[in-house]
Design a protein around this motif. Structure first.
Motif, PDB file in Angstrom:
ATOM      1  N   SER A 178      -8.027   4.905   1.501  1.00 58.45           N
ATOM      2  CA  SER A 178      -7.840   4.448   3.032  1.00 58.45           C
ATOM      3  C   SER A 178      -8.310   5.466   4.128  1.00 58.45           C
ATOM      4  O   SER A 178      -8.962   4.969   5.179  1.00 58.45           O
ATOM      5  N   ASN A 179      -8.400   6.734   3.895  1.00 59.17           N
ATOM      6  CA  ASN A 179      -8.761   7.912   4.740  1.00 59.17           C
ATOM      7  C   ASN A 179      -9.493   8.943   3.899  1.00 59.17           C
ATOM      8  O   ASN A 179      -8.751  10.086   3.652  1.00 59.17           O
ATOM      9  N   PRO A 180     -10.706   8.585   3.749  1.00 57.93           N
ATOM     10  CA  PRO A 180     -11.411   9.732   2.877  1.00 57.93           C
ATOM     11  C   PRO A 180     -11.324  11.017   3.667  1.00 57.93           C
ATOM     12  O   PRO A 180     -11.836  12.150   2.897  1.00 57.93           O
ATOM     13  N   GLU A 181     -11.149  11.061   5.073  1.00 58.02           N
ATOM     14  CA  GLU A 181     -11.054  12.366   5.642  1.00 58.02           C
ATOM     15  C   GLU A 181      -9.715  13.165   5.725  1.00 58.02           C
ATOM     16  O   GLU A 181      -9.792  13.991   6.645  1.00 58.02           O
ATOM     17  N   TRP A 182      -8.828  12.487   5.376  1.00 59.41           N
ATOM     18  CA  TRP A 182      -7.662  13.134   5.167  1.00 59.41           C
ATOM     19  C   TRP A 182      -7.567  14.896   5.069  1.00 59.41           C
ATOM     20  O   TRP A 182      -8.208  15.119   4.051  1.00 59.41           O
ATOM     21  N   ILE A 183      -7.197  15.438   5.970  1.00 60.06           N
ATOM     22  CA  ILE A 183      -7.486  16.901   6.138  1.00 60.06           C
ATOM     23  C   ILE A 183      -7.101  17.740   4.862  1.00 60.06           C
ATOM     24  O   ILE A 183      -7.754  18.694   4.162  1.00 60.06           O
ATOM     25  N   ASN A 184      -5.964  17.150   4.205  1.00 55.70           N
ATOM     26  CA  ASN A 184      -5.215  18.020   3.183  1.00 55.70           C
ATOM     27  C   ASN A 184      -5.478  17.377   2.074  1.00 55.70           C
ATOM     28  O   ASN A 184      -4.823  17.792   0.752  1.00 55.70           O
ATOM     29  N   ASP A 191      -1.403   3.964  -4.024  1.00 58.02           N
ATOM     30  CA  ASP A 191      -0.102   4.050  -3.008  1.00 58.02           C
ATOM     31  C   ASP A 191       0.504   5.478  -2.991  1.00 58.02           C
ATOM     32  O   ASP A 191       0.708   5.807  -1.850  1.00 58.02           O
ATOM     33  N   ARG A 192       0.325   6.072  -4.298  1.00 53.03           N
ATOM     34  CA  ARG A 192       1.143   7.471  -4.213  1.00 53.03           C
ATOM     35  C   ARG A 192       0.171   8.235  -3.291  1.00 53.03           C
ATOM     36  O   ARG A 192       0.715   9.218  -2.323  1.00 53.03           O
ATOM     37  N   GLY A 193      -1.086   8.035  -3.059  1.00 59.01           N
ATOM     38  CA  GLY A 193      -1.915   8.666  -2.103  1.00 59.01           C
ATOM     39  C   GLY A 193      -2.009   8.393  -0.654  1.00 59.01           C
ATOM     40  O   GLY A 193      -1.633   9.473   0.022  1.00 59.01           O
ATOM     41  N   ALA A 194      -1.493   7.036  -0.351  1.00 59.71           N
ATOM     42  CA  ALA A 194      -1.270   6.797   0.813  1.00 59.71           C
ATOM     43  C   ALA A 194       0.046   7.208   1.322  1.00 59.71           C
ATOM     44  O   ALA A 194       0.197   7.685   2.476  1.00 59.71           O
ATOM     45  N   ASN A 195       1.011   7.474   0.603  1.00 59.50           N
ATOM     46  CA  ASN A 195       2.343   8.027   0.790  1.00 59.50           C
ATOM     47  C   ASN A 195       2.401   9.475   0.965  1.00 59.50           C
ATOM     48  O   ASN A 195       2.884  10.106   2.002  1.00 59.50           O
ATOM     49  N   ALA A 196       1.402  10.121   0.147  1.00 61.33           N
ATOM     50  CA  ALA A 196       1.226  11.673   0.195  1.00 61.33           C
ATOM     51  C   ALA A 196       0.767  11.848   1.620  1.00 61.33           C
ATOM     52  O   ALA A 196       1.172  12.765   2.311  1.00 61.33           O
ATOM     53  N   GLU A 197      -0.227  11.011   2.182  1.00 67.64           N
ATOM     54  CA  GLU A 197      -0.895  11.164   3.347  1.00 67.64           C
ATOM     55  C   GLU A 197       0.200  11.119   4.686  1.00 67.64           C
ATOM     56  O   GLU A 197       0.053  11.954   5.598  1.00 67.64           O
TER      57      GLU A 197
END
Lengths: 694, 694
Positions: A55-61, A304-310
Motif C-alpha cells: 500500500s506504500n511502495p515508497e516506505w523508507i525502510n 498485513d504483516r507488511g502494513a503492520n511493519a510499516e
C-alpha cells in the motif's frame, strides 16, 4: 523462526509460475523459463522474509528487491500483483504492450519496481549501490534505540549478470566494503542464450565471490528445497560483515517439457506444454491467469504483516522525531528529494579580476562550499581523486569501520578503477533515496560506463559525473585519453545534461542545474588546464544552458562555443576587431539539454537570424550543425604533447579561430542566413509523445 | 636451463630504470614508478625468454609482449631502445612530445609496440585475443614436424587492470579456453592513484584467477628475486592447459626515496631523488640517458639470439612451404593482410522480386557464403548467437579439444555475455595478424564495449561488429534494449564505419567495405524485422556509402535515410506522389564514414543544391543536420510493444514521413536551399593533419 512449508506454498509457487506462463503466451513474447525456475525462492523470500508494504511502495525502510536478470520480469510482475501492488490482472494481460505497466524489461515507473533493469549486470551493481545507501544512511541517522534505517537489499541475478564486467567491478567493491546488508541469489541454472553455459562460462563462481570477500551459501536443489532457501536467508542475515550470495542450482523452466534447455528461455511455452504443466501442478488447463483462493489468502497475511511493519516503523520514527527533530526532518526532506532552502547561496561567483583556474579545480571549490549544506551529496572517484579533485578537504571515507580508514557515515567513496561499477552503483544509491551521488573519472572513461549512463538517463537518476581532463587539453597522456566523440555521444542521449562550463560562474551554474534537476543525470566536462574568468558570464545566464556572452546581433559573425574554447573565441573576436575590423559576437552554450528546455523565444534571442555562426569545440563537430552554419572541430584523434602545443598544432587558438571566422563570413557573403535553430516541425521527444522510457 | 644472474643483470635493470627516470624528468610528465618496479621482470623476460627480433618486428612467430598498464610505457620504450628496435635515444628524449615515436601511452605505430594500450584493462584483454589467435592459427596450420606458429603471448598488467570489468570478462574466458600460451605478470604493487589499494581493492586476486581456471605463481620478492621470476616463467611454459598469472609483489618506484608510495606513480622524480638513485646503483648522477657498455654487450647477444631464431624459423617455414604450398602461401597472404583474389564474388545480390528479409538474416547469408573463401574470418557472439545469426551452419566452435565442444581450429567463439571483453579480444586477435574477427551483440550493447571500440578505431583494427536488433524495431524488449543514441556516438568516432544497410544489396556492400577496409573497424547495424529488397540498390552504389536511390533533382524534396527507414521513405514518396502530387526523391546513406571518403564532386551529385532534404531515422537526430535541412528522428527513449505498433506510435511510417515532408517543403518554399554538405572550409581530420592517433 524457520517457516514450516506445506502444499499451500507449492500452490502459491505454481500461481507465480502460471501467471508468468500465461502472460508470456498472451504476449507471444517474453521469457518464461527464469520465472518458473525462480518462483520457489521468490515465494520464500517475499512471503516469509521480505519487509514491504504494497500500500506504500515508497516506505523508507522497506527491504529492496532487485531483479538483475530483468528479462525474468514476469516473475516480478506476478509477485507485485499477488502481493497487492497496483498491478492488476489486466496489467499482466498487457505484458509487453504499448503504454502498459508491464514492459518487456522492468522499468522503475511501475509501482514496486525499484530500478529499471534488463541490460545484464546492471541490477546487481545497482543493488550494491542500494546497500551502500542503506549502510550510509543507517550510520548517519540511526540512534541508540532507533534503528530507523536498517533494511536489507535483496537481489536475484543470473549467469549473464555474472559474466558482465560491471558486476565484477561492483561485487568486488561490495566485498571490500563488507556490505552485510546485501543478500543476493544467484540463479545457477547453467543456461544462457547460447545454450549450456559450459560453452563459455566454466569458472568457479563460488570461489570467485569468496575471493571478493563474499559469503557464499549453496542450495543445491533450488527447485524444491524451500527449507534450505529459508535457512540460507537466515544465515545470510547473520553475516554482518560480508555480502552474501545464495547460490541456487535451479532448472530453468522447471516443470516445462523443455525444462533445463535454452528452448524455455526466451519464447512462450507451446500450448500442449502449458496444458501438461497446469495439469501436473493441479491447475485447470482451461483457465488462464488463475489465482487460487488459498494463494490469495496466504499472501493476504503477508500483506498485513507488511502494513503492520510499516505502522510500527512509523510510530518509532515519530518518536525519533521528538528526540531528534533535526535528523527526522532531514530524513523526510531527503527522501522527498527536496533541497534545503537557500543551499544555492553557497555557490561561488567570480569576476574577471579573479584568477584563471582549471574547471576541475572550480568544481572542487564548489564541492567544498556546498557539501556542508547538502548532506545528501555523496561523492567519490574511480581511483582518480587527486586528478578529479572530487574530495573536499576534511571528507571522511565511506569504509568499514574495522579498516580504520573511515566509517559508514563517510561521504566519500573510493570506487577503485571501476568506472562502470561506479556508474551502476551511483544509480542504485540514488534509486534508494536520500542521496545525490557524484563520481569522478576522466571524461574519456565515462564511456567505460556507457551502459550505466544510459540507464541513468532512461530512469532519470539524479546522478552527477565529474568528468575531468575533458579534451586534448589534458596534453601528454595522448589520444588514448583524449575524448573526441564522447560529448557527441552524451549529447545524443535523451534526458542527459552535459555541461561544459567556460569559467567559474558557469561551473557554479552547472552544479546549480545538476543539483536541481531531480530527474536528469548530469555529466560535467571539466578541464585540466586553467581557464580565465570571463567578462559577462553569470550563474543566472549560464543556468539557461546558453546565452550571448558578447552580443553582436548586427555584427559579422557569431562564434558559438563551450568550455575551454569560449575564452579562445573571445580572444579571436578581439583579434578580428583589431586586425580586420570584423565584428564577432560570442555565444556560450555550456549545456544543450538545458538550453533546449528554454522557450523558443529565448532560444531565438540567443541564435538570431541573419548572421552566420561558427561553432568552435575541440571535439568531433558531430551534431554542431544544429547550432551553427559552419563547424570548427576535430574529426580525428588527438596527440600526445604538452597542452598548448596540442592546441596550437590543431590551430585551436585565437589565430586559428579568426582565420576560420573570416572564411565563414566570406562563404556566406550576400546570402540570407537563417538561425540554425529554426525547424519546420518539432522533434519527437518526451514532450511530444506519451509512453514509458523517461 | 635456468639463467645464472650476475652484476651484469643488475646493471641492465638499472639502465632500464634510469632511462625511464630520465625520460620522465625531461618531459616533466609521465610515470616513473611502474617502470622502476617492473624493470627486473622485464629484463628477465626479454633477455632470457622472449623470442623476438628487433630487425624484423613483424616476424610472424615472434613472442608478443603487451604492456597493459600502458602508463608504464617508458619501461617498454627503454626496452625497445636497448634491444635494437628503431627507437633512438633522441626518441626517448622526445617522450610525450608532439609527433614523437614515444607518446604518453604506447601506440601501435611505434615499432615493437604490438597494440595501443593505456585505458586500463584493455591490454590484458587484448592479450587474450593474441593468445586465441596463436592457438587458432597454430591448430590450423601447424603440421607434424612443423610447429610454425607456436609463440607465447606475454603481458604485464597492474592493480588498475585487475579492477576493470573488461579484464574480468576476458580473463574468465581465457580460463575457460585453457589458453596455456598466455603468460601474464601481475604487478602487485599495492599502489594506485588513490594511494594504497587497501582503500578499494582488497580481494584475493590469486583466488579469483584460480576461480577462472588460471595457474597462479607468486613471486613474493618481485624486486630482487630474478631466479624466482625465471623459474616462474619456466613453470608457466609448462602449464599447457591454463593461462598463467605470475604474481609479482613489487615496490613501485623501487630505489626512489619515495618508493612504495603513490608519489612515485604519476610524476617525475625530484632531482635529488634521481641523484641518490643513480649514485646508489653506480651510475653517474651527472649523466642522463646513459647506457653502460656492459648492458649494450649483454643485449647484443640477445639481439643475435632473436635474429638467429627468426632465421631458423624462416628456414623451417620455407621447408614447410615445399610440403604444404597452399597453407604456406595462405599464411603469408593472411599476415600481409591481403584478401584472396575474387573473394567478393561470393557476396549475394538481390532484385526487388526477392523476399523481404531481416538484415540480421541477410548478414547470416553473407557469412554463410563468404566464410569459405575467407579463412581469416573468425566469428562469434556475446551469447546471442541465435539472435545475431552470426554462426554459419556447419561452423566448428573454438574450444579446448578436451571439452569435445569444438577445437582450436574452430572459427566460432562463444564469448559469453561479455561484450567489452569480446571487443578487446577482437582487437587483440586482429593485432596478432592473420585474422579478421567479427562479433555479434545487440547494437544497444555495443555501448558496453565502448572502451574497446574506441581503441579499435584509434588503432585501426580490422574488426567487424555484427550489431543486430538495431532500433525500436526490436519491439517488445523495450527501451532498455532499444538504441537511440548509439549510432550518433559511433558516427562521431573517428575512423569508424557504421553501416546501416537498407536491404540485401546494401548488406553485401557493408560486408564488402568492412572486409576491404584494412585499417578501419566497422559496426553493422542490422534489423530484427524484415526489410524489402529495394528497386535501385546495388552493391556498387551502396559501396560508396551513399547514393540516390530515387533520383529527383528537380523534385520537391529529398528524403535521406538509412536501413529500415529507407523502405518507409520509398513508400512515403509513393504516397506523396499519389495523394499530393508531390515529387520526392530518396537518398540512402548507409555509411557516413565511407561516403565521406568519396570525392566532393560525387558527394555533391548525391546532395545537390536547390532542394530541401528531410532525414528520416528512428534514432536521435543528433548529427543529421550535416546531411539534411530538417530532421525526423527520435529524441527520446523508445517503448515496449510489438514492432509495428512502436513504429506507428512514433509515426515512423509512410504517412508520418509524408506529413513531415510536406511541412518541410512548405517551410522552405520560396527560399534558396543549399546542399547541406557545403562548407566554408574543410574539417580537421586525419587527412588534413599529421601526427599520431590514426
Amino acid at each position: 523462526m524457520a517457516p514450516q512449508f506445506s502444499k499451500t506454498d507449492e500452490t502459491a509457487i505454481n500461481t507465480i509460475r502460471t501467471l508468468a506462463i500465461d502472460a508470456v503466451a498472451k504476449a507471444n513474447s517474453g521469457h518464461p523459463g527464469a520465472p518458473m525456475g525462480l518462483a520457489p525462492v521468490a515465494h520464500v523470500l517475499w512471503n516469509y522474509y521480505m519487509n514491504f508494504t504494497s500500500s506504500n511502495p515508497e516506505w523508507i525502510n522497506r527491504d529492496r528487491f532487485i531483479l538483475s536478470n530483468g528479462h525474468a520480469c514476469m516473475l516480478h510482475y506476478s509477485l507485485l500483483h499477488l502481493f497487492g501492488y497496483d498491478i492488476t490482472i489486466d496489467d499482466l494481460k498487457n505484458f509487453r504492450q504499448l503504454n502498459s505497466k508491464t514492459p518487456g524489461h522492468p522499468e522503475a515507473e511501475t509501482p514496486g519496481i525499484e530500478v529499471t533493469t534488463g541490460p545484464l549486470g546492471q541490477g546487481v551493481s545497482n543493488a550494491v549501490g542500494f546497500a551502500i545507501a542503506q549502510a550510509h544512511l543507517g550510520a548517519t541517522y540511526n540512534k541508540p534505540g532507533y534503528d530507523i534505517i536498517n533494511n536489507y537489499t535483496y537481489c536475484i541475478f543470473g549467469d549473464g549478470c555474472m559474466m558482465e564486467g560491471v558486476a565484477s567491478e561492483a561485487m568486488s567493491l561490495a566485498g571490500h566494503l563488507q556490505l552485510g546488508n546485501l543478500i543476493t541469489f544467484y540463479d545457477d541454472n547453467h543456461i544462457s542464450i547460447d545454450g549450456d553455459t559450459n560453452v563459455a562460462f566454466t569458472e568457479d563462481v563460488s570461489q570467485r565471490l569468496e575471493a571478493y570477500g563474499w559469503e557464499v551459501i549453496w542450495v543445491k536443489d533450488g527447485n524444491n528445497d524451500l527449507a534450505g532457501m529459508a535457512a540460507a536467508i537466515e544465515q545470510a542475515k547473520k553475516s554482518k560483515d560480508k555480502p552474501t550470495c545464495i547460490r541456487l542450482t535451479t532448472i530453468i523452466g522447471y516443470g516445462s517439457l523443455q525444462q533445463g534447455t535454452h528452448g524455455v528461455h526466451g519464447s512462450p511455452l507451446k500450448p500442449d506444454d502449458i496444458k501438461q504443466f497446469k495439469e501436473k501442478v493441479g491447475f485447470n488447463p482451461e483457465e488462464t491467469f488463475a489465482v487460487p483462493k488459498e494463494t490469495t489468502d496466504l499472501y493476504a497475511k503477508t500483506i498485513d504483516r507488511g502494513a503492520n511493519a510499516e505502522k510500527e516503523w512509523n510510530e518509532l520514527f515519530a518518536k525519533y522525531g521528538k528526540e531528534y527533530p533535526k535528523e527526522h526532518s532531514e530524513i523526510i526532506r531527503r527522501f522527498k528529494r527536496e533541497l534545503p532552502e537557500g543551499w544555492e547561496k553557497a555557490l561561488p561567483t567570480y569576476t574577471p579580476a579573479d584568477n584563471a583556474v582549471a574547471s576541475r579545480k572550480l568544481s572542487e571549490i564548489v564541492l567544498t562550499k556546498i557539501h556542508e549544506v547538502l548532506p545528501e551529496l555523496v561523492g567519490g572517484s574511480a581511483d582518480l581523486t587527486g586528478s578529479n579533485l572530487t574530495r573536499w578537504k576534511d571528507a571522511v571515507d565511506f569504509q568499514p569501520p574495522v579498516t580504520h580508514l573511515g566509517d559508514y557515515s563517510g561521504r566519500y567513496i573510493r570506487y577503485g578503477v571501476r568506472e562502470h561499477g561506479m556508474g551502476a552503483i551511483m544509480n542504485g544509491m540514488n534509486a534508494y533515496g536520500g542521496i545525490i551521488p557524484y563520481g569522478g573519472t576522466f571524461l574519456n572513461f565515462v564511456s567505460y560506463a556507457a551502459g550505466a549512463v544510459r540507464l541513468s538517463a532512461l530512469s532519470g537518476h539524479h546522478v552527477i559525473w565529474v568528468a575531468t581532463h575533458d579534451s586534448i587539453g589534458l596534453g601528454e597522456d595522448g589520444p588514448t585519453h583524449q575524448p573526441i566523440e564522447t560529448v557527441a555521444w552524451l549529447r545524443a542521449t535523451p534526458n542527459l545534461s552535459v555541461w561544459r562550463p567556460a569559467d567559474g560562474n558557469e561551473t557554479s551554474a552547472a552544479y546549480y542545474k545538476a543539483i536541481t534537476n531531480y530527474h536528469t543525470p548530469s555529466v560535467l566536462s571539466l578541464t585540466r588546464q586553467n581557464l580565465p574568468q570571463l567578462e559577462g558570464s553569470s550563474i543566472e545566464k549560464a543556468s539557461k544552458g546558453g546565452y550571448q556572452l558578447i552580443s553582436e546581433d548586427k555584427g559579422d559573425i557569431y562564434l558559438v562555443s563551450t568550455g575551454s574554447e569560449v575564452a579562445i573565441c573571445v580572444a579571436a573576436a578581439k583579434l578580428l576587431k583589431e586586425k580586420k575590423g570584423i565584428t564577432a559576437g560570442v555565444i556560450s552554450l555550456p549545456d544543450w539539454f538545458t538550453f533546449e528546455q528554454q522557450s523558443l523565444e529565448y532560444r531565438k534571442s540567443v541564435f538570431p537570424d541573419g548572421i552566420p555562426m561558427l561553432s568552435v569545440e575541440v571535439y568531433s563537430d558531430f551534431g554542431w550543425s544544429r547550432y551553427s552554419h559552419q563547424q570548427f572541430g576535430l574529426d580525428r584523434f588527438g596527440a600526445s604533447a604538452p597542452f598548448q602545443q596540442v592546441y596550437d598544432a590543431f590551430e585551436f587558438n585565437a589565430e586559428g579561430v579568426a582565420k576560420r571566422a573570416e572564411a565563414t563570413i566570406n562563404y556566406y557573403k550576400g546570402q540570407t542566413v537563417k538561425s540554425p535553430i529554426q525547424r519546420a516541425f518539432d522533434p519527437i521527444d518526451v514532450n511530444t509523445r506519451p509512453g514509458h522510457g523517461v
